[in-house]
Design a protein around this motif. Structure first.
Motif: not given
Length: 192
Positions: A138-161
């Motif tokens: 497993e690989i995780v990623a995390y960021t502050a809630l307001p950081n929607v740019r990084s969350q978009a990268v996480m979603k493009r990687m197929g990561m789920a929240r």
């Protein structure tokens, strides 16, 4: 508690994508790295920009971890010019979080490298190396809630929240606008 062994890969991994090289750090990276870490646009979702001393310390830690383990937070350069544009890599957090032990994907790029797909290209390659070469489950990623740019990268990687896993970052004080963080996960059997 679950047993967690940090994988080791020798010789140190270097990752090459169509446009990028993810490599071990060089002394010549120090100036552009410090400039990037001092840019308030790059550091918008961090508590502050970094001083030159803190930036140099981070570069040394990244280089030393790659030298010891063979992987980590790699310097990223453009293949066609050799220009340093930031970092992308895998890391084991050094502080207590609700979901440790873990390996996280992390990235930070200079502003003029934004919007060109470099972050996603490098992150895909790093995640692939994590699963195929390091044997991570497993690989995780995390960021502050307001950081929607990084969350978009996480979603493009197929990561789920799972919003139930949102957490308060332990290094930020109560009431800090960046304290609430979201966690994204990707397991080896979910790679797209």
């Amino acid at each position: 508690m679950e047993t967690f062994t940090v994988p080791v890969a020798f010789p140190p991994l270097e990752i090459v994508t169509p446009r990028l090289t993810l490599r071990q750090w060089r002394d010549s990276d120090a100036d552009p790295f410090a400039e990037m870490n001092a840019d308030p646009r790059v550091m918008e979702f961090f508590p502050s920009t970094m001083t030159r001393e803190k930036s140099d310390e981070m570069l040394t830690r990244c280089r030393d971890l790659i030298a010891v383990r063979g992987w980590g937070i790699w310097a990223v350069e453009l293949r066609d010019t050799g220009e340093f544009i930031g970092f992308v890599g895998l890391h084991t957090p050094g502080y207590e979080l609700p979901f440790v032990p873990c390996v996280e994907a992390a990235w930070r790029l200079k502003v003029d490298a934004w919007g060109k797909g470099y972050c996603s290209e490098a992150a895909r390659a790093v995640i692939d190396a994590g699963f195929t070469q390091l044997g991570l489950k497993e690989i995780v990623a995390y960021t502050a809630l307001p950081n929607v740019r990084s969350q978009a990268v996480m979603k493009r990687m197929g990561m789920a929240r799972d919003p139930a896993e949102d957490f308060d970052h332990p290094l930020l004080e109560e009431g800090h606008w960046l304290r609430k963080h979201c966690l994204y996960r990707l397991s080896e059997n979910c790679v797209k």
